[in-house]
Design a protein around this motif. Sequence first.
Motif, PDB file in Angstrom:
ATOM      1  N   ALA A 154     -18.567   5.832   2.720  1.00 16.63           N
ATOM      2  CA  ALA A 154     -17.958   5.231   3.814  1.00 16.63           C
ATOM      3  C   ALA A 154     -16.372   5.249   3.457  1.00 16.63           C
ATOM      4  CB  ALA A 154     -18.335   3.578   3.619  1.00 16.63           C
ATOM      5  N   SER A 155     -15.548   5.380   4.288  1.00 23.07           N
ATOM      6  CA  SER A 155     -13.948   5.501   4.305  1.00 23.07           C
ATOM      7  C   SER A 155     -13.665   4.116   3.415  1.00 23.07           C
ATOM      8  CB  SER A 155     -13.554   5.603   5.703  1.00 23.07           C
ATOM      9  OG  SER A 155     -13.692   4.540   6.409  1.00 23.07           O
ATOM     10  N   CYS A 156     -12.518   4.289   2.929  1.00 21.65           N
ATOM     11  CA  CYS A 156     -11.769   3.120   2.274  1.00 21.65           C
ATOM     12  C   CYS A 156     -11.451   2.021   3.388  1.00 21.65           C
ATOM     13  CB  CYS A 156     -10.532   3.437   1.735  1.00 21.65           C
ATOM     14  SG  CYS A 156      -9.556   2.134   0.975  1.00 21.65           S
ATOM     15  N   PRO A 157     -11.969   0.809   3.213  1.00 16.25           N
ATOM     16  CA  PRO A 157     -11.685  -0.056   4.231  1.00 16.25           C
ATOM     17  C   PRO A 157     -10.054  -0.777   4.242  1.00 16.25           C
ATOM     18  CG  PRO A 157     -12.694  -1.231   2.446  1.00 16.25           C
ATOM     19  CD  PRO A 157     -12.551   0.354   2.117  1.00 16.25           C
ATOM     20  N   PHE A 158      -9.469  -0.439   3.260  1.00 18.34           N
ATOM     21  CA  PHE A 158      -8.101  -0.805   3.066  1.00 18.34           C
ATOM     22  C   PHE A 158      -7.095   0.357   3.750  1.00 18.34           C
ATOM     23  CE2 PHE A 158     -10.075  -2.482  -0.678  1.00 18.34           C
ATOM     24  CZ  PHE A 158     -10.062  -3.634  -0.264  1.00 18.34           C
ATOM     25  N   CYS A 159      -7.145   1.640   3.803  1.00 15.43           N
ATOM     26  CA  CYS A 159      -6.463   2.585   4.131  1.00 15.43           C
ATOM     27  C   CYS A 159      -7.037   3.281   5.225  1.00 15.43           C
ATOM     28  CB  CYS A 159      -5.804   3.248   3.187  1.00 15.43           C
ATOM     29  SG  CYS A 159      -6.771   4.436   2.390  1.00 15.43           S
ATOM     30  N   ASP A 160      -8.427   3.129   5.453  1.00 15.23           N
ATOM     31  CA  ASP A 160      -9.174   4.080   6.436  1.00 15.23           C
ATOM     32  C   ASP A 160      -9.336   5.491   5.970  1.00 15.23           C
ATOM     33  OD1 ASP A 160     -11.164   4.161   8.356  1.00 15.23           O
ATOM     34  OD2 ASP A 160      -9.610   4.826   9.651  1.00 15.23           O
ATOM     35  N   GLY A 161      -8.886   5.790   4.470  1.00 11.53           N
ATOM     36  CA  GLY A 161      -8.885   7.127   3.932  1.00 11.53           C
ATOM     37  C   GLY A 161     -10.415   7.550   3.553  1.00 11.53           C
ATOM     38  N   THR A 162     -10.267   8.950   3.603  1.00 13.00           N
ATOM     39  CA  THR A 162     -11.541   9.734   3.151  1.00 13.00           C
ATOM     40  C   THR A 162     -11.621   9.580   1.538  1.00 13.00           C
ATOM     41  OG1 THR A 162     -11.455  11.157   4.996  1.00 13.00           O
ATOM     42  CG2 THR A 162     -12.880  11.808   3.161  1.00 13.00           C
ATOM     43  N   VAL A 163     -12.658   9.266   0.966  1.00 11.76           N
ATOM     44  CA  VAL A 163     -12.893   9.088  -0.491  1.00 11.76           C
ATOM     45  C   VAL A 163     -14.154  10.382  -0.914  1.00 11.76           C
ATOM     46  CG1 VAL A 163     -12.085   6.797  -0.736  1.00 11.76           C
ATOM     47  CG2 VAL A 163     -14.696   7.336  -0.253  1.00 11.76           C
ATOM     48  N   HIS A 164     -14.145  10.701  -2.240  1.00 11.23           N
ATOM     49  CA  HIS A 164     -15.162  11.520  -2.648  1.00 11.23           C
ATOM     50  C   HIS A 164     -15.449  11.271  -3.991  1.00 11.23           C
ATOM     51  CE1 HIS A 164     -11.606  13.843  -3.256  1.00 11.23           C
ATOM     52  NE2 HIS A 164     -12.173  14.333  -4.186  1.00 11.23           N
ATOM     53  N   LEU A 165     -16.500  11.719  -4.599  1.00  8.21           N
ATOM     54  CA  LEU A 165     -16.940  11.712  -5.886  1.00  8.21           C
ATOM     55  C   LEU A 165     -16.342  12.510  -6.779  1.00  8.21           C
ATOM     56  CD1 LEU A 165     -20.665  10.937  -5.305  1.00  8.21           C
ATOM     57  CD2 LEU A 165     -19.130   9.317  -6.287  1.00  8.21           C
ATOM     58  N   VAL A 166     -15.684  12.166  -7.727  1.00 10.40           N
ATOM     59  CA  VAL A 166     -15.451  12.941  -9.014  1.00 10.40           C
ATOM     60  C   VAL A 166     -16.267  12.774 -10.291  1.00 10.40           C
ATOM     61  CG1 VAL A 166     -13.359  13.133  -7.841  1.00 10.40           C
ATOM     62  CG2 VAL A 166     -13.599  11.482  -9.547  1.00 10.40           C
ATOM     63  N   SER A 167     -16.159  13.783 -11.339  1.00 11.27           N
ATOM     64  CA  SER A 167     -16.758  13.424 -12.874  1.00 11.27           C
ATOM     65  C   SER A 167     -15.889  13.423 -13.685  1.00 11.27           C
ATOM     66  CB  SER A 167     -18.043  14.095 -12.718  1.00 11.27           C
ATOM     67  OG  SER A 167     -17.858  15.447 -12.743  1.00 11.27           O
ATOM     68  N   ASP A 168     -16.177  12.964 -14.712  1.00 15.64           N
ATOM     69  CA  ASP A 168     -15.385  13.218 -16.188  1.00 15.64           C
ATOM     70  C   ASP A 168     -16.263  13.176 -17.044  1.00 15.64           C
ATOM     71  OD1 ASP A 168     -13.067  13.292 -17.716  1.00 15.64           O
ATOM     72  OD2 ASP A 168     -13.184  11.299 -18.157  1.00 15.64           O
ATOM     73  N   ARG A 169     -16.118  14.309 -18.063  1.00 15.27           N
ATOM     74  CA  ARG A 169     -17.279  14.579 -19.084  1.00 15.27           C
ATOM     75  C   ARG A 169     -16.346  14.381 -20.393  1.00 15.27           C
ATOM     76  NH1 ARG A 169     -21.608  16.484 -19.412  1.00 15.27           N
ATOM     77  NH2 ARG A 169     -21.908  17.410 -17.376  1.00 15.27           N
ATOM     78  N   ASP A 170     -17.150  13.350 -21.267  1.00 13.96           N
ATOM     79  CA  ASP A 170     -16.733  12.983 -22.557  1.00 13.96           C
ATOM     80  C   ASP A 170     -17.754  13.682 -23.459  1.00 13.96           C
ATOM     81  OD1 ASP A 170     -16.543  11.619 -24.980  1.00 13.96           O
ATOM     82  OD2 ASP A 170     -14.889  10.582 -24.121  1.00 13.96           O
ATOM     83  N   PHE A 171     -17.573  14.504 -24.490  1.00 13.63           N
ATOM     84  CA  PHE A 171     -18.398  15.089 -25.223  1.00 13.63           C
ATOM     85  C   PHE A 171     -19.102  13.935 -26.198  1.00 13.63           C
ATOM     86  CE2 PHE A 171     -16.035  18.904 -24.076  1.00 13.63           C
ATOM     87  CZ  PHE A 171     -17.007  19.492 -23.581  1.00 13.63           C
ATOM     88  N   ARG A 172     -18.690  12.972 -26.382  1.00 16.12           N
ATOM     89  CA  ARG A 172     -19.279  11.839 -27.174  1.00 16.12           C
ATOM     90  C   ARG A 172     -20.208  10.971 -26.344  1.00 16.12           C
ATOM     91  NH1 ARG A 172     -14.288   9.278 -29.191  1.00 16.12           N
ATOM     92  NH2 ARG A 172     -13.443  10.234 -27.430  1.00 16.12           N
ATOM     93  N   ARG A 173     -19.693  10.534 -25.170  1.00 13.04           N
ATOM     94  CA  ARG A 173     -20.253   9.617 -24.341  1.00 13.04           C
ATOM     95  C   ARG A 173     -20.960  10.161 -23.214  1.00 13.04           C
ATOM     96  NH1 ARG A 173     -15.133   5.583 -23.337  1.00 13.04           N
ATOM     97  NH2 ARG A 173     -14.518   5.170 -25.691  1.00 13.04           N
ATOM     98  N   GLY A 174     -20.949  11.330 -22.723  1.00 14.03           N
ATOM     99  CA  GLY A 174     -21.494  11.861 -21.529  1.00 14.03           C
ATOM    100  C   GLY A 174     -20.609  11.809 -20.476  1.00 14.03           C
ATOM    101  N   VAL A 175     -21.234  11.720 -19.150  1.00 17.45           N
ATOM    102  CA  VAL A 175     -20.676  11.970 -18.017  1.00 17.45           C
ATOM    103  C   VAL A 175     -20.203  10.697 -17.242  1.00 17.45           C
ATOM    104  CG1 VAL A 175     -20.760  13.005 -15.604  1.00 17.45           C
ATOM    105  CG2 VAL A 175     -21.371  14.224 -17.518  1.00 17.45           C
ATOM    106  N   ARG A 176     -19.270  10.443 -16.906  1.00 18.70           N
ATOM    107  CA  ARG A 176     -19.018   9.367 -15.861  1.00 18.70           C
ATOM    108  C   ARG A 176     -18.373   9.706 -14.570  1.00 18.70           C
ATOM    109  NH1 ARG A 176     -13.406   5.864 -17.492  1.00 18.70           N
ATOM    110  NH2 ARG A 176     -12.114   7.677 -17.459  1.00 18.70           N
ATOM    111  N   TYR A 177     -19.004   8.772 -13.509  1.00 21.02           N
ATOM    112  CA  TYR A 177     -18.538   9.299 -12.016  1.00 21.02           C
ATOM    113  C   TYR A 177     -17.517   8.311 -11.433  1.00 21.02           C
ATOM    114  CZ  TYR A 177     -22.568  12.387 -12.360  1.00 21.02           C
ATOM    115  OH  TYR A 177     -23.249  13.380 -12.933  1.00 21.02           O
ATOM    116  N   GLY A 178     -16.521   8.698 -10.534  1.00 17.92           N
ATOM    117  CA  GLY A 178     -15.636   8.070 -10.099  1.00 17.92           C
ATOM    118  C   GLY A 178     -15.388   8.264  -8.516  1.00 17.92           C
TER     119      GLY A 178
END
Length: 87
Positions: free
Chosen positions: A4-28
């Motif tokens: 869904a678009s952002c309800p505040f700015c109506d902007g487009t959003v997408h998923l990203v990921s960040d890998r930490d070799f100790r903890r694994g992957v987190r998504y944003g």
Amino acid sequence: MNLASCPFCDGTVHLVSDRDFRRGVRYGIVHEQPCPLLPTLWAAYGVESDTLARCWNQRYGVANRLRALGEDGLADMLAYEGISLPS
């Protein structure tokens, strides 16, 4: 995965990921253009991308639908406070 678009700015959003070799992957979720009200949202390590997307769409997708129906007050309450609507 459609988000869904952002309800505040109506902007487009997408998923990203960040890998930490100790903890694994987190998504944003990030905006394509910066939003003045909602920064990048990061899920905790171990939360899968589909879970994050489902949570985003449930909260902000509903807020967007309410706003489209002219229910700005309810949309703001849901988007800002995360209230549950009465059944």
